[in-house]
Design a protein around this motif. Structure first.
Motif, mmCIF file in Angstrom:
data_model
loop_
_atom_site.group_PDB
_atom_site.id
_atom_site.type_symbol
_atom_site.label_atom_id
_atom_site.label_comp_id
_atom_site.label_asym_id
_atom_site.label_seq_id
_atom_site.Cartn_x
_atom_site.Cartn_y
_atom_site.Cartn_z
ATOM 1 N N ILE A 1 0.836 -1.202 0.000
ATOM 2 C CA ILE A 1 0.000 0.000 0.000
ATOM 3 C C ILE A 1 0.869 1.249 0.000
ATOM 4 O O ILE A 1 1.843 1.339 0.749
ATOM 5 C CB ILE A 1 -0.949 0.001 1.215
ATOM 6 N N ASN A 2 0.466 2.186 -0.866
ATOM 7 C CA ASN A 2 1.098 3.506 -0.862
ATOM 8 C C ASN A 2 -0.002 4.542 -0.678
ATOM 9 O O ASN A 2 -1.136 4.323 -1.094
ATOM 10 C CB ASN A 2 1.796 3.774 -2.206
ATOM 11 N N GLY A 3 0.310 5.657 -0.071
ATOM 12 C CA GLY A 3 -0.674 6.733 0.079
ATOM 13 C C GLY A 3 -1.396 6.672 1.411
ATOM 14 O O GLY A 3 -0.834 6.268 2.423
ATOM 15 N N ARG A 4 -2.677 7.033 1.379
ATOM 16 C CA ARG A 4 -3.434 7.281 2.599
ATOM 17 C C ARG A 4 -4.032 6.027 3.233
ATOM 18 O O ARG A 4 -4.507 5.140 2.529
ATOM 19 C CB ARG A 4 -4.564 8.260 2.232
ATOM 20 N N MET A 5 -3.964 5.961 4.546
ATOM 21 C CA MET A 5 -4.822 5.047 5.313
ATOM 22 C C MET A 5 -5.196 5.736 6.629
ATOM 23 O O MET A 5 -4.525 6.671 7.067
ATOM 24 C CB MET A 5 -4.148 3.688 5.559
ATOM 25 N N TYR A 6 -6.312 5.298 7.216
ATOM 26 C CA TYR A 6 -6.788 5.888 8.475
ATOM 27 C C TYR A 6 -6.771 4.830 9.559
ATOM 28 O O TYR A 6 -7.204 3.694 9.327
ATOM 29 C CB TYR A 6 -8.227 6.394 8.317
ATOM 30 N N THR A 7 -6.283 5.193 10.741
ATOM 31 C CA THR A 7 -6.374 4.222 11.837
ATOM 32 C C THR A 7 -7.783 4.259 12.426
ATOM 33 O O THR A 7 -8.465 5.282 12.405
ATOM 34 C CB THR A 7 -5.367 4.507 12.976
ATOM 35 N N GLY A 8 -8.210 3.130 12.928
ATOM 36 C CA GLY A 8 -9.504 3.043 13.601
ATOM 37 C C GLY A 8 -9.516 1.755 14.386
ATOM 38 O O GLY A 8 -9.250 0.694 13.828
ATOM 39 N N CYS B 1 7.277 2.486 7.558
ATOM 40 C CA CYS B 1 6.528 2.656 6.299
ATOM 41 C C CYS B 1 5.672 3.929 6.316
ATOM 42 O O CYS B 1 5.144 4.321 5.283
ATOM 43 C CB CYS B 1 5.560 1.488 6.084
ATOM 44 N N ILE B 2 5.501 4.510 7.487
ATOM 45 C CA ILE B 2 4.635 5.694 7.588
ATOM 46 C C ILE B 2 5.494 6.934 7.384
ATOM 47 O O ILE B 2 6.358 7.244 8.197
ATOM 48 C CB ILE B 2 3.905 5.716 8.955
ATOM 49 N N LYS B 3 5.264 7.598 6.265
ATOM 50 C CA LYS B 3 6.153 8.699 5.901
ATOM 51 C C LYS B 3 5.720 10.016 6.515
ATOM 52 O O LYS B 3 6.529 10.899 6.740
ATOM 53 C CB LYS B 3 6.251 8.817 4.375
ATOM 54 N N SER B 4 4.408 10.188 6.745
ATOM 55 C CA SER B 4 3.965 11.402 7.446
ATOM 56 C C SER B 4 2.610 11.165 8.092
ATOM 57 O O SER B 4 1.878 10.252 7.717
ATOM 58 C CB SER B 4 3.889 12.585 6.482
ATOM 59 N N VAL B 5 2.329 12.021 9.062
ATOM 60 C CA VAL B 5 1.011 12.023 9.708
ATOM 61 C C VAL B 5 0.314 13.282 9.196
ATOM 62 O O VAL B 5 0.769 14.389 9.450
ATOM 63 C CB VAL B 5 1.155 12.061 11.241
ATOM 64 N N ASP B 6 -0.765 13.072 8.432
ATOM 65 C CA ASP B 6 -1.384 14.216 7.755
ATOM 66 C C ASP B 6 -2.575 14.806 8.506
ATOM 67 O O ASP B 6 -3.189 15.751 8.037
ATOM 68 C CB ASP B 6 -1.824 13.792 6.336
ATOM 69 N N TRP C 1 -6.002 8.511 13.161
ATOM 70 C CA TRP C 1 -4.809 9.153 12.592
ATOM 71 C C TRP C 1 -4.841 9.021 11.080
ATOM 72 O O TRP C 1 -5.176 7.955 10.547
ATOM 73 C CB TRP C 1 -3.536 8.499 13.153
ATOM 74 N N HIS C 2 -4.488 10.093 10.368
ATOM 75 C CA HIS C 2 -4.426 10.056 8.901
ATOM 76 C C HIS C 2 -2.968 9.810 8.528
ATOM 77 O O HIS C 2 -2.124 10.673 8.757
ATOM 78 C CB HIS C 2 -4.856 11.388 8.289
#
Ligand SMILES: O=C(O)C[C@H](O)C(=O)O
Ligand code: SF4
Length: 516
Positions: free
Chosen positions: A349-356, A457-462, A476-477
């Motif tokens: 996976i690349n790009g956005r994911m949301y924690t929940g 693997c998490i490059k930034s917190v958006d 968290w985004h």
């Protein structure tokens, strides 16, 4: 207070801080050797072998970063032995200060939640937490043992009241053979959900609480010791050997290594009660102990460090699993993309994911989502977070949490918001499987406990929403790169978890005949 007393307390607090930090970030030598043995048992290129590679990479990263091996730093439990005359109240206060400091330095996740209001205290202190138990002894130094046992494996603890009927094994009576059946069953029922391959501590006898205490006490024994009771030594060996034929394997992916250690203790009971209590610990077996000089507060000795300390630094390069298709995904994902995925595929996976996790799932049942989740990915994860010098959030540890807790909500939420993929560990049940099929969704299994590996693997917190739920429970985004997980439940009604549970039950049933 005199100079001497002040410096004793300061040194003591520093020693306890070092114990907490070391326990959370650096696996002891005996546990490392057990994990190495597991690696040797797996065939190269299989899913289990690749998972173990991720686990050992993670162990190296945690040590190098001095960051938590797993994001769930557990319920800190201290067992302290003091010489007669040593002030235990001072030690308890020093433990609390060390815990607060370690939490603020992101060595521990803020993990203390008010059971009635759900509010996270933020510093790991709370009613009854940390757990600290004292004993006096005749020696002239202080011994402090600490275990950080996470919630996923704690939830797989089990207590049997004999006689009982067990799935696959039939009647377990009030004798050594009944005990044998209960222990085998305990490993089977954990499947991969406690982040197998695991370790178990078993307590025979006592009542419900002292039985569990005895079971947990066994987790402080060195992995490679031999039980002084000959019957129990035989039983310990038998359990490890047979449990490793179940085929549950690392993370429940199937494989040769399911159980890395079994330690059994026994105490008397009362006539009417006969308990077998089992404490299951994940591979991230974080327990450590130190001896402290009672006059200076300095550490005199670290336990569990005898013998070879495997570094996992010169491991042969991971062979890729030639049977697996590797698919790259970036949200928003279409239904068509999801329907192409099959159990066994590897997804990057690349790009956005949301924690929940728990609080978010509960919230989303009756509220709108704070963001558009259509085509998006939800990650069952409660990270360890810290702020950098510019005040931006950074991820310090971020492995998956046990997904089955979201079983009552997951299918409904996926359909309500158009979510296409959820990532977690341990698999989910029939309700979610049906929803994946109906809606076009997929369940991805990440490697439990590999918190440094995924944090990398998490490059930034958006962004972040619902922060009022506390750090682990907020949404968290995350912006990720090369986040790898395996499809273990697909949109065609297939579940690797259901398959492994079924085949391992058949294996378990082979051990129904009397042995002891
Ligand atoms: O709370 C967590 O982050 C993980 C938990 O230990 C689990 O295994 O589910
Ligand atoms: S996520 Fe897995 S490794 Fe971490 S505490 Fe939970 S059971 Fe243990």
């Amino acid at each position: 207070m005199s100079q001497v007393a002040t410096s004793y307390l300061q040194t003591l607090e520093k020693s306890l801080y070092d114990l907490v930090s070391e326990t959370s970030t650096n696996l002891p030598a005996d546990v490392r050797r057990a994990i190495k043995k597991a690696k040797e048992a797996e065939n190269a290129g299989t899913r289990a072998a690749m998972s173990l590679d991720t686990i050992t990479n993670n162990i190296v990263m945690a040590e190098d970063n001095v960051s938590p091996i797993c994001q769930d730093t557990g319920l800190p439990t201290f067992k302290v032995k003091t010489p007669i005359g040593v002030n235990q109240l001072e030690i308890k206060a020093a433990i609390k200060n060390a815990i607060v400091q370690a939490t603020s330095d992101a060595k521990l996740r803020p993990n203390a939640v008010d059971s009635l209001t759900g509010k996270n205290s933020g510093d790991n202190l709370g009613e009854g937490l940390p757990v600290v138990k004292f004993e006096q002894w005749e020696k002239d130094y202080i011994e402090v043992k600490l275990i950080l046992k996470g919630g996923g494996c704690e939830n797989k603890n089990i207590q049997y009241s004999l006689p009982c009927e067990l799935e696959g094994l039939g009647r377990a009576g009030r004798d050594l053979d009944g005990i044998r059946k209960c222990i085998l069953h305990s490993v089977w029922q954990a499947q991969g959900q406690g982040c197998s391959a695991g370790f178990i501590g078993v307590g025979i006898g006592g009542d419900r609480s002292s039985g569990y205490d005895l079971a947990k006490e066994q987790l402080f024994r060195p992995v490679d010791d031999v039980n002084p009771n000959a019957d129990l030594a035989k039983l310990e060996e038998y359990i490890v050997e047979k449990a490793n034929t179940f085929g549950v394997g690392t993370m429940g992916f199937g494989g040769e290594a399911t159980l890395l250690g079994c330690k059994i203790g026994v105490m008397h009971r009362i006539p009417a009660s006969f308990y077998v209590s089992v404490a299951y610990n994940c591979w991230a077996y974080r327990r450590m102990a130190i001896d402290i000089d009672a006059t200076t507060g300095e550490i005199k000795k670290w336990h569990y460090q005898e013998g070879e300390k495997v570094t996992f630094r010169d491991e042969p390069k991971t062979e890729t699993n030639s049977e697996s298709k590797v698919v790259e995904l970036t949200a928003p994902i279409t239904e068509e993309q999801i329907r192409e995925l099959k159990v066994g595929d590897v997804v990057k996976i690349n790009g956005r994911m949301y924690t929940g996790r728990d609080a978010i799932h509960h919230h989303l049942m009756s509220h709108d989502a704070p963001v558009d989740l259509n085509g998006q990915i939800i990650y069952h994860c409660g990270p360890v977070m810290a702020k950098d010098e510019n005040g931006n959030w950074t991820v310090k540890a971020a492995g998956p949490t046990t997904s089955i807790r979201e079983e009552p909500y997951q299918g409904d939420i996926m359909k309500k918001f158009g979510i296409r993929a959820v990532i977690g560990k341990g698999g989910m049940g029939p309700k979610t499987l049906a929803a994946l099929q109906e809606h076009g969704g997929v369940y991805l299994n990440a490697i439990g406990g590999a918190a440094q590996y995924y944090a990398d693997c998490i490059k930034s917190v958006d962004g972040v929403d619902l922060q009022e739920f506390g750090i682990p429970e907020a949404m968290w985004h995350l912006n990720v790169e090369g986040f790898t997980a395996v499809v273990t439940m697909d949109s065609h009604g297939n579940s690797l978890h259901a398959d492994v549970e079924k085949s391992s039950l058949e294996k378990l049933s082979q051990y129904a005949e009397r042995v002891f």
